[in-house]
Write a protein that holds these residues in place. Structure first.
Motif, PDB file in Angstrom:
ATOM      1  N   ALA A   1       0.827  -1.203   0.000  1.00 16.82           N
ATOM      2  CA  ALA A   1       0.000   0.000   0.000  1.00 16.82           C
ATOM      3  C   ALA A   1       0.865   1.258   0.000  1.00 16.82           C
ATOM      4  CB  ALA A   1      -0.930   0.000   1.207  1.00 16.82           C
ATOM      5  N   LEU A   2       1.997   1.205   0.704  1.00 17.58           N
ATOM      6  CA  LEU A   2       2.900   2.359   0.725  1.00 17.58           C
ATOM      7  C   LEU A   2       3.552   2.550  -0.639  1.00 17.58           C
ATOM      8  CD1 LEU A   2       4.682   1.971   4.191  1.00 17.58           C
ATOM      9  CD2 LEU A   2       2.386   2.799   3.647  1.00 17.58           C
ATOM     10  N   ILE A   3       3.896   1.451  -1.299  1.00 16.36           N
ATOM     11  CA  ILE A   3       4.482   1.536  -2.636  1.00 16.36           C
ATOM     12  C   ILE A   3       3.495   2.167  -3.612  1.00 16.36           C
ATOM     13  CG2 ILE A   3       5.294   0.167  -4.594  1.00 16.36           C
ATOM     14  CD1 ILE A   3       6.389  -1.859  -2.496  1.00 16.36           C
TER      15      ILE A   3
ATOM     16  N   LEU B   1      10.707  -3.803  -0.331  1.00 18.27           N
ATOM     17  CA  LEU B   1      10.733  -4.738  -1.449  1.00 18.27           C
ATOM     18  C   LEU B   1      11.415  -6.053  -1.076  1.00 18.27           C
ATOM     19  CD1 LEU B   1      11.723  -2.141  -4.191  1.00 18.27           C
ATOM     20  CD2 LEU B   1       9.489  -3.257  -3.963  1.00 18.27           C
ATOM     21  N   THR B   2      11.371  -6.386   0.182  1.00 17.11           N
ATOM     22  CA  THR B   2      11.976  -7.628   0.650  1.00 17.11           C
ATOM     23  C   THR B   2      10.899  -8.528   1.262  1.00 17.11           C
ATOM     24  OG1 THR B   2      12.484  -6.618   2.794  1.00 17.11           O
ATOM     25  CG2 THR B   2      14.205  -6.538   1.099  1.00 17.11           C
TER      26      THR B   2
ATOM     27  N   THR C   1       8.782 -13.444  -5.504  1.00 15.65           N
ATOM     28  CA  THR C   1       8.532 -13.308  -6.942  1.00 15.65           C
ATOM     29  C   THR C   1       9.806 -12.947  -7.683  1.00 15.65           C
ATOM     30  OG1 THR C   1       6.275 -12.565  -6.473  1.00 15.65           O
ATOM     31  CG2 THR C   1       7.128 -12.180  -8.686  1.00 15.65           C
ATOM     32  N   PHE C   2      10.557 -11.993  -7.131  1.00 15.82           N
ATOM     33  CA  PHE C   2      11.827 -11.581  -7.713  1.00 15.82           C
ATOM     34  C   PHE C   2      12.916 -11.729  -6.659  1.00 15.82           C
ATOM     35  CE2 PHE C   2       8.508  -9.107  -9.886  1.00 15.82           C
ATOM     36  CZ  PHE C   2       8.709  -9.542 -11.187  1.00 15.82           C
ATOM     37  N   SER C   3      14.141 -11.744  -7.110  1.00 15.39           N
ATOM     38  CA  SER C   3      15.240 -12.052  -6.199  1.00 15.39           C
ATOM     39  C   SER C   3      15.874 -10.828  -5.554  1.00 15.39           C
ATOM     40  CB  SER C   3      16.327 -12.841  -6.943  1.00 15.39           C
ATOM     41  OG  SER C   3      16.843 -12.082  -8.025  1.00 15.39           O
ATOM     42  N   SER C   4      15.513  -9.626  -5.983  1.00 19.06           N
ATOM     43  CA  SER C   4      16.150  -8.436  -5.429  1.00 19.06           C
ATOM     44  C   SER C   4      15.235  -7.226  -5.555  1.00 19.06           C
ATOM     45  CB  SER C   4      17.468  -8.146  -6.164  1.00 19.06           C
ATOM     46  OG  SER C   4      17.200  -7.708  -7.491  1.00 19.06           O
ATOM     47  N   PRO C   5      15.421  -6.195  -4.711  1.00 16.47           N
ATOM     48  CA  PRO C   5      14.653  -4.955  -4.860  1.00 16.47           C
ATOM     49  C   PRO C   5      14.791  -4.349  -6.247  1.00 16.47           C
ATOM     50  CG  PRO C   5      15.735  -4.988  -2.735  1.00 16.47           C
ATOM     51  CD  PRO C   5      16.268  -6.174  -3.494  1.00 16.47           C
ATOM     52  N   HIS C   6      15.983  -4.445  -6.837  1.00 22.51           N
ATOM     53  CA  HIS C   6      16.190  -3.900  -8.179  1.00 22.51           C
ATOM     54  C   HIS C   6      15.250  -4.558  -9.181  1.00 22.51           C
ATOM     55  CE1 HIS C   6      18.194  -2.449 -11.781  1.00 22.51           C
ATOM     56  NE2 HIS C   6      18.278  -3.703 -12.197  1.00 22.51           N
ATOM     57  N   GLU C   7      15.067  -5.871  -9.085  1.00 22.33           N
ATOM     58  CA  GLU C   7      14.187  -6.563 -10.018  1.00 22.33           C
ATOM     59  C   GLU C   7      12.728  -6.161  -9.807  1.00 22.33           C
ATOM     60  OE1 GLU C   7      14.798 -10.751 -10.008  1.00 22.33           O
ATOM     61  OE2 GLU C   7      16.892 -10.623 -10.636  1.00 22.33           O
ATOM     62  N   TYR C   8      12.339  -5.922  -8.558  1.00 24.07           N
ATOM     63  CA  TYR C   8      10.976  -5.432  -8.303  1.00 24.07           C
ATOM     64  C   TYR C   8      10.768  -4.068  -8.950  1.00 24.07           C
ATOM     65  CZ  TYR C   8       9.461  -9.081  -5.062  1.00 24.07           C
ATOM     66  OH  TYR C   8       9.064 -10.278  -4.513  1.00 24.07           O
TER      67      TYR C   8
END
Length: 265
Positions: free
Chosen positions: A51-53, A223-224, A228-235
């Motif tokens: 929700a914050l995102i 983002l942790t 689904t993805f392996s890193s915050p960068h991928e999100y």
């Protein structure tokens, strides 16, 4: 197009003033160490960091498009903050939200926008409908407009229910190209007669560079804890791709909005 990179200030919460018991998120009015009051959105609430995102990305996209949104800040919550809170539910929320949260400047004296009292011109109505179709914002209905009138100007608030695809990342690329069916319930849809004009203007503003700069504001710690993805960068890359795909295929949600408006006539 040249633009300034968006930046958000960080404040420390110093005083919990009062809860705003709206929905399940339990936002609150709080005071920060800069002396200002904020509407504080907690990462420990029901929808968590998502929700914050959505609030951050949606609000900053709206601001980039020239729409009025209260200043968004990061808000640090100390682990000792909730120890003296007598309400057990609020105390649990504060404990679960230690660290970085999100807050919007509190617009003291603002009143809820009422479409029955104030008529919005076609251009701003079309701008807001376009924005909400892009973001898939389900929360701008006659029952809850999430718009405020402050100093005779219209301000947009509460984008936390937008980007709902990220509550389940299944088929997210396909979802980026889907129409926004719930636009039929949008409070401003009947007056949004300039969507095609707005589309051309907004697509020129929302360049890949601008979208990526806004998405880059999302902190790593939001983002942790997911797989689904392996890193915050991928999100962040996925959020940017979703938005850019949706912008590139905006004719899909424009046609849906025009169709829904035609049914209303």
């Amino acid at each position: 197009m040249n633009f300034s990179l968006p930046q958000l200030r960080t404040v420390n919460v110093t005083r919990y003033v009062t809860p705003l018991r709206e929905g399940g998120s339990l936002p609150a009015i709080a005071e920060a160490d800069d002396g200002f009051l904020y509407v504080l959105k907690f990462r420990g609430a029901g929808q968590g960091s998502r929700a914050l995102i959505a609030e951050l990305i949606g609000g900053e996209i709206a601001r980039a498009l020239g729409l009025k949104v209260p200043e968004i800040v990061f808000a640090n919550l100390d682990e000792a903050f909730g120890r003296t809170e007598p309400d057990e539910e609020i105390q649990d929320l504060l404990k679960a939200s230690v660290g970085l949260n999100l807050a919007l400047h509190y617009l003291s004296g603002a009143i809820t926008f009422d479409p029955a009292i104030t008529r919005l011109d076609a251009k701003p109505a079309s701008q807001i409908v376009w924005l909400d179709c892009l973001l898939m914002n389900v929360d701008r209905t006659p029952r809850n407009t999430n718009m405020l009138t402050w100093h005779k100007e219209l301000w947009l608030i509460d984008h936390g229910a937008a980007l709902y695809f990220h509550h389940s990342w299944d088929n997210w690329r396909e979802q980026a190209k889907r129409p926004f069916i719930l636009v039929k319930d949008h409070v401003l849809l009947p007056g949004a007669t300039e969507l095609e004009t707005v589309d051309a203007e907004f697509k020129a503003i929302l360049t890949p560079e601008r979208i990526k700069a806004i998405v880059a504001l999302v902190p790593d710690e939001w983002l942790t804890g997911e797989t689904t993805f392996s890193s915050p960068h991928e999100y962040r890359e996925a959020y940017a791709e979703f938005l850019l795909t949706r912008i590139a295929h905006s004719e899909i949600f424009i046609k849906e909005a025009q169709h829904a408006a035609g049914i209303l006539i």
